[in-house]
Design a protein around this motif. Structure first.
Motif, PDB file in Angstrom:
ATOM      1  N   MET A  26     -18.658  29.451  40.990  1.00 39.92           N
ATOM      2  CA  MET A  26     -17.529  29.881  40.186  1.00 39.92           C
ATOM      3  C   MET A  26     -17.357  31.379  40.383  1.00 39.92           C
ATOM      4  O   MET A  26     -18.301  32.080  40.763  1.00 39.92           O
ATOM      5  N   TYR A  59     -12.823  31.583  37.062  1.00 39.46           N
ATOM      6  CA  TYR A  59     -12.421  30.317  37.680  1.00 39.46           C
ATOM      7  C   TYR A  59     -13.686  29.499  37.897  1.00 39.46           C
ATOM      8  O   TYR A  59     -14.584  29.905  38.631  1.00 39.46           O
ATOM      9  N   THR A  60     -13.769  28.327  37.262  1.00 35.24           N
ATOM     10  CA  THR A  60     -15.015  27.559  37.301  1.00 35.24           C
ATOM     11  C   THR A  60     -15.164  26.717  38.559  1.00 35.24           C
ATOM     12  O   THR A  60     -16.287  26.403  38.956  1.00 35.24           O
ATOM     13  N   LEU A  86      -9.985  29.529  33.700  1.00 35.56           N
ATOM     14  CA  LEU A  86      -9.354  28.487  34.511  1.00 35.56           C
ATOM     15  C   LEU A  86     -10.433  27.463  34.815  1.00 35.56           C
ATOM     16  O   LEU A  86     -11.358  27.730  35.581  1.00 35.56           O
ATOM     17  N   SER A 134     -14.369  27.192  46.379  1.00 33.86           N
ATOM     18  CA  SER A 134     -15.443  26.997  45.398  1.00 33.86           C
ATOM     19  C   SER A 134     -16.526  26.051  45.910  1.00 33.86           C
ATOM     20  O   SER A 134     -17.710  26.259  45.665  1.00 33.86           O
TER      21      SER A 134
END
Length: 419
Positions: free
Chosen positions: A119, A131-132, A161, A28
């Motif tokens: 994300m 998913y951040t 998430l 990320s």
């Protein structure tokens, strides 16, 4: 059921008996706590594709292997780094990877937080997971928050998430916080005093540098302002800036346009850096010194706090995670800085943290930003990461009050499901 401490949660535990099959690795962003295991992971899975932004890989290579441009990976000596660069699939805001035969796709969006942070939205059949990573909902110069990009995601999300680092805290409006800090800095510049800003992570140091530079430049252009301060950063922050300067097209917002239009803040005569051999600027006035980390704990910064901290007219603000002395001592109310058993000095500078404790600036989303995310996405299930279950209890209660059906918390490599 409403969450309380008496619930009997379902616990899902991982299996360490053998290495699991991994189809791809998503990075990320490049902060150490999210990417430090990549080299070891790629050693176990040398041919696994890596999904990441260009800035993220640049910063990783800069920090870990001293290589900046990953296009020349043949020159990288270690096999793991060669495999990382060879296997990476670059994704940016708006990238979509489709697997039509499997009714599946990955989409990527700005996450705020730092340059290159993304994300990831995963859709498999009719199930959608977001998913951040570490995120900020609102814009923080020069990083675009994720608010403006969430409109591309239809609601409700099946599974969210989400970063829980500061989910139980309340920082208030981040723009107001920056504005309050800048007003103090402007007052100090008016009298030629020095200011020391400690920042963690280094991306927050860059955010400070760009915000201050832009503000005082506007004053100079619009009002013929005569007291524009010099801005100094340490060498670690400078290295990160070099990568951002090289990849400015991947930064959203006005700073990217300034660089493109050759009004580059990183080349300004008002922006400088320092190292062990260059501390003469401490003898001068009207400087803003930005350091990483904010603990003020390593040798070079100790020399600076030794100088800045002696003068009651100087200004100090510590932002981010502060765990070690002397930073932690100052926040605890200490009136002196202890460098060693035999070296102590009185601290007389103006410490904003104790004068205005409501001014808190971090690059993690707080409780208010969490509310905005939940409202925007209407997730059916939420799982926090990046914080202990004990600290996230209140955040979990808060999310359930917002109408989320199921909330999960981490607990030592287990998943604690709160029905």
């Amino acid at each position: 059921n409403d969450f309380d401490n008496s619930d009997s949660p379902e616990v899902v535990q991982d299996d360490d008996s053998e290495n699991p099959k991994i189809d791809a690795i998503f990075i990320s962003h490049s902060h150490y706590d999210h990417i430090s295991g990549l080299k070891k992971l790629i050693k176990l899975y040398p041919d696994t594709p890596i999904l990441s932004s260009r800035i993220t890989i640049d910063l990783f290579l800069l920090r870990d292997s001293k290589f900046n441009k990953q296009e020349t990976y043949e020159e990288i000596e270690e096999v793991e780094y060669q495999n990382i660069v060879k296997n990476v699939i670059y994704v940016e805001n708006g990238t979509k990877i489709e697997f039509k035969d499997k009714n599946c796709f990955f989409s990527f969006f700005h996450a705020g937080h730092m340059p290159g942070a993304l994300m990831m939205l995963v859709k498999a059949n009719n199930f959608r997971l977001l998913y951040t990573g570490d995120y900020t909902y609102y814009d923080i110069t020069p990083f675009a928050g994720t608010k403006r990009f969430l409109k591309h995601i239809s609601r409700p999300i099946d599974y969210l998430l989400i970063d829980g680092t500061s989910a139980q805290e309340d920082f208030g409006n981040i723009t107001d916080q920056f504005h309050s800090l800048i007003l103090f800095l402007e007052q100090k510049a008016e009298y030629g005093d020095n200011s020391l800003i400690g920042a963690d992570p280094s991306s927050l140091a860059i955010s400070f540098m760009l915000t201050f530079w832009r503000y005082f430049r506007k004053l100079q252009l619009r009002r013929d302002y005569k007291n524009r301060p010099n801005i100094y950063v340490d060498m670690m922050v400078r290295k990160n800036i070099q990568v951002i300067n090289h990849r400015y097209e991947y930064i959203y917002g006005p700073i990217s346009r300034l660089i493109k239009d050759k009004a580059n803040p990183f080349n300004s005569i008002k922006f400088r850096w320092f190292d062990h051999s260059n501390l003469d600027f401490l003898r001068k006035k009207n400087n803003i010194i930005i350091s990483h980390p904010p603990d003020l704990s390593y040798g070079l910064i100790r020399n600076i706090i030794n100088s800045v901290g002696r003068n009651p007219h100087n200004f100090v603000f510590l932002a981010g995670s502060i765990h070690e002395p002397p930073g932690s001592d100052l926040l605890g109310g200490s009136e002196e800085i202890e460098f060693s058993e035999t070296w102590k000095m009185p601290f007389r500078a103006f410490l904003l943290n104790t004068f205005a404790p409501n001014i808190k600036i971090k690059l993690h989303a707080d409780k208010n930003q969490l509310r905005e995310m939940i409202t925007a996405l209407e997730p059916k299930k939420v799982c926090f990461f990046h914080q202990s279950a004990k600290k996230l209890v209140k955040a979990a209660e808060f999310v359930k009050e917002l109408g989320v059906e199921k909330v999960s918390l981490p607990r030592k490599r287990k998943l604690l499901i709160l029905n």
